[in-house]
Design a protein around this motif. Structure first.
Motif, PDB file in Angstrom:
ATOM      1  N   UNK A  50       0.845  -1.201   0.000  1.00 17.34           N
ATOM      2  CA  UNK A  50       0.000   0.000   0.000  1.00 17.34           C
ATOM      3  C   UNK A  50       0.876   1.245   0.000  1.00 17.34           C
ATOM      4  N   UNK A  51       1.889   1.264   0.856  1.00 18.32           N
ATOM      5  CA  UNK A  51       2.787   2.423   0.923  1.00 18.32           C
ATOM      6  C   UNK A  51       3.546   2.616  -0.390  1.00 18.32           C
ATOM      7  N   UNK A  52       4.008   1.516  -0.965  1.00 17.12           N
ATOM      8  CA  UNK A  52       4.716   1.584  -2.246  1.00 17.12           C
ATOM      9  C   UNK A  52       3.802   2.125  -3.341  1.00 17.12           C
ATOM     10  N   UNK A  53       2.597   1.572  -3.438  1.00 17.19           N
ATOM     11  CA  UNK A  53       1.645   2.007  -4.470  1.00 17.19           C
ATOM     12  C   UNK A  53       1.277   3.477  -4.295  1.00 17.19           C
ATOM     13  N   UNK A  54       1.051   3.887  -3.059  1.00 20.17           N
ATOM     14  CA  UNK A  54       0.696   5.286  -2.790  1.00 20.17           C
ATOM     15  C   UNK A  54       1.848   6.221  -3.156  1.00 20.17           C
ATOM     16  N   UNK A  55       3.068   5.749  -2.976  1.00 18.81           N
ATOM     17  CA  UNK A  55       4.231   6.551  -3.352  1.00 18.81           C
ATOM     18  C   UNK A  55       4.421   6.657  -4.857  1.00 18.81           C
ATOM     19  N   UNK A  56       3.988   5.633  -5.574  1.00 14.91           N
ATOM     20  CA  UNK A  56       4.148   5.607  -7.026  1.00 14.91           C
ATOM     21  C   UNK A  56       3.013   6.295  -7.779  1.00 14.91           C
ATOM     22  N   UNK A  57       1.832   6.330  -7.156  1.00 19.89           N
ATOM     23  CA  UNK A  57       0.666   6.881  -7.853  1.00 19.89           C
ATOM     24  C   UNK A  57      -0.185   7.690  -6.880  1.00 19.89           C
ATOM     25  N   UNK A  81      -5.311   6.546  -3.319  1.00 15.81           N
ATOM     26  CA  UNK A  81      -4.822   5.323  -3.951  1.00 15.81           C
ATOM     27  C   UNK A  81      -3.759   4.668  -3.096  1.00 15.81           C
ATOM     28  N   UNK A  82      -3.909   3.394  -2.881  1.00 14.47           N
ATOM     29  CA  UNK A  82      -5.076   2.537  -3.052  1.00 14.47           C
ATOM     30  C   UNK A  82      -5.972   2.635  -1.814  1.00 14.47           C
ATOM     31  N   UNK A  83      -7.108   2.000  -1.850  1.00 21.80           N
ATOM     32  CA  UNK A  83      -8.001   1.978  -0.696  1.00 21.80           C
ATOM     33  C   UNK A  83      -7.444   1.022   0.357  1.00 21.80           C
ATOM     34  N   UNK A  84      -6.986   1.579   1.467  1.00 19.19           N
ATOM     35  CA  UNK A  84      -6.434   0.758   2.552  1.00 19.19           C
ATOM     36  C   UNK A  84      -7.488  -0.216   3.080  1.00 19.19           C
ATOM     37  N   UNK A 131      -7.023  -1.220  -7.590  1.00 18.55           N
ATOM     38  CA  UNK A 131      -5.632  -1.304  -7.140  1.00 18.55           C
ATOM     39  C   UNK A 131      -5.507  -2.031  -5.813  1.00 18.55           C
ATOM     40  N   UNK A 132      -6.424  -1.750  -4.902  1.00 16.66           N
ATOM     41  CA  UNK A 132      -6.410  -2.408  -3.588  1.00 16.66           C
ATOM     42  C   UNK A 132      -6.628  -3.912  -3.719  1.00 16.66           C
TER      43      UNK A 132
END
Length: 146
Positions: A50-57, A81-84, A131-132
């Motif tokens: 989640x942290x990686x995806x949020x950092x990328x998008x 993004x994404x829905x935790x 994404x989640x």
């Protein structure tokens, strides 16, 4: 209808792990141990993803993009993004599915419904939910492969 959508969006992601805990209690001892270990590892992996995806998008929430849109419940105006909530609920559901396919499928359906309700409540876009769900699949695949 807004009250129902708001309730589903906020409380269904909490009920999924509660139901999973009840299912866990019914498992034989060996399966309990396996699911418990996988759950701890999966939560670590899903949170990292989640942290990686949020950092990328970055995906501003619907009420940030369009100030005329009002969320159905109070929510911070952070990256959507994404829905935790959806990622965690789906991860739990997929883990249960490894041990009790039908019950896990019910919980996964509940996770998807919760995600859809979060879109309807104007706190996420559909891509945040998709994404989640993908992140949950990857997290469970990683911990169940070993």
């Amino acid at each position: 209808m807004d009250t129902l959508v708001s309730a589903v969006a906020q409380f269904l992601p909490i009920l999924v792990p509660v139901a999973a805990a009840a299912i866990w209690l019914t498992l034989p001892r060996r399966e309990k141990a396996g699911l418990a270990v996988q759950a701890v590892l999966a939560v670590v992996v899903v949170m990292a993803l989640i942290q990686l995806a949020a950092g990328l998008h970055s995906d501003p929430r619907p009420f940030v993009v369009d100030p005329t849109v009002r969320p159905l419940f109070a929510h911070p105006a952070d990256n959507g993004f994404p829905s935790d909530h959806t990622a965690l609920a789906a991860t739990v559901a997929l883990l249960v599915m490894l041990y009790r396919r039908m019950l896990g499928a019910v919980l996964l359906s509940a996770s998807v419904i919760a995600g859809a309700a979060r879109v309807a409540a104007h706190v996420h876009h559909a891509q945040d939910i998709i994404g989640a769900l993908l992140i949950a699949v990857v997290a469970v695949a990683v911990v169940s492969a070993g």
